[in-house]
Design a protein around this motif. Structure first.
Motif, short mmCIF file in Angstrom:
data_model
loop_
_atom_site.label_atom_id
_atom_site.label_comp_id
_atom_site.label_asym_id
_atom_site.label_seq_id
_atom_site.Cartn_x
_atom_site.Cartn_y
_atom_site.Cartn_z
N UNK A 31 -40.16 -24.04 -1.79
CA UNK A 31 -40.02 -25.10 -0.79
C UNK A 31 -38.68 -24.99 -0.06
N UNK A 32 -37.62 -24.66 -0.81
CA UNK A 32 -36.32 -24.50 -0.18
C UNK A 32 -36.33 -23.33 0.80
N UNK A 33 -37.02 -22.26 0.45
CA UNK A 33 -37.13 -21.10 1.34
C UNK A 33 -37.91 -21.47 2.60
N UNK A 34 -38.99 -22.23 2.45
CA UNK A 34 -39.76 -22.66 3.62
C UNK A 34 -38.93 -23.57 4.52
N UNK A 36 -35.65 -23.59 4.81
CA UNK A 36 -34.65 -22.75 5.46
C UNK A 36 -35.26 -21.98 6.63
N UNK A 37 -36.48 -21.47 6.44
CA UNK A 37 -37.16 -20.74 7.50
C UNK A 37 -37.47 -21.66 8.68
N UNK A 38 -37.93 -22.87 8.38
CA UNK A 38 -38.24 -23.83 9.45
C UNK A 38 -36.99 -24.26 10.21
N UNK A 39 -35.86 -24.35 9.51
CA UNK A 39 -34.61 -24.74 10.17
C UNK A 39 -34.13 -23.68 11.14
N UNK A 44 -41.22 -23.24 17.35
CA UNK A 44 -42.48 -23.95 17.12
C UNK A 44 -42.32 -25.42 17.49
N UNK A 45 -43.25 -25.93 18.28
CA UNK A 45 -43.18 -27.33 18.72
C UNK A 45 -43.45 -28.30 17.58
N UNK A 46 -44.11 -27.83 16.55
CA UNK A 46 -44.47 -28.68 15.41
C UNK A 46 -43.48 -28.52 14.26
N UNK A 47 -42.40 -27.78 14.48
CA UNK A 47 -41.46 -27.45 13.41
C UNK A 47 -40.80 -28.69 12.82
N UNK A 48 -40.47 -29.65 13.66
CA UNK A 48 -39.78 -30.84 13.15
C UNK A 48 -40.67 -31.63 12.18
N UNK A 49 -41.93 -31.77 12.52
CA UNK A 49 -42.87 -32.46 11.63
C UNK A 49 -43.04 -31.68 10.33
N UNK A 51 -40.96 -29.60 9.01
CA UNK A 51 -39.70 -29.69 8.27
C UNK A 51 -39.62 -31.01 7.51
N UNK A 52 -40.02 -32.10 8.15
CA UNK A 52 -40.02 -33.40 7.50
C UNK A 52 -40.96 -33.40 6.29
N UNK A 53 -42.14 -32.82 6.46
CA UNK A 53 -43.11 -32.76 5.37
C UNK A 53 -42.59 -31.91 4.21
N UNK A 54 -41.98 -30.78 4.53
CA UNK A 54 -41.44 -29.91 3.48
C UNK A 54 -40.29 -30.59 2.73
N UNK A 55 -39.44 -31.30 3.45
CA UNK A 55 -38.34 -32.01 2.78
C UNK A 55 -38.87 -33.11 1.87
#
Length: 112
Positions: A31-34, A36-39, A44-49, A51-55
């Motif tokens: 999860x931490x790797x995902x 970091x990758x999203x950050x 990606x236009x959906x990256x913020x959502x 990222x919130x879900x992964x956190x």
């Protein structure tokens, strides 16, 4: 086939809990790797959502670990008590119980 002894059941329980904790730690790393990758990937236009879900998933996983640690400690205490009270248990069960206790104590030290 005879039912498993209480010592064997408790040993299996401790082993299962230790494996479960290891899988949660592995999931935490993934999860931490995902995250970091999203950050780093902001295209990606959906990256913020995501990222919130992964956190949120990361926090839920972190919240599981303390309770699981307590379960392991309780299971180890029960196994140690049962091992102390067993007078005539098969040698392989005693060995398995001691190995389970050692692996659980190592897991507790690593997570502390």
């Amino acid at each position: 086939m005879a039912p498993p002894s209480k010592l064997a059941v408790l040993s299996s329980s401790v082993i299962r809990l230790v494996k479960e904790e290891a899988s949660y730690h592995k999931e935490l790393e993934q999860q931490q790797a995902r995250i970091q990758k999203l950050e780093t990937d902001t295209a990606d236009e959906n990256a913020e959502y995501q990222l919130k879900q992964e956190r949120q998933a990361l926090e839920e996983t972190k919240n599981v670990l303390p309770a699981l640690g307590e379960k392991i400690k309780d299971a180890v205490a029960k196994l140690e008590d049962e091992l102390a009270n067993k007078e005539a248990a098969p040698t392989d069960e005693i060995t398995k119980a001691k190995e389970a206790i050692a692996s659980a104590k190592a897991a507790i030290r690593e997570s502390a």
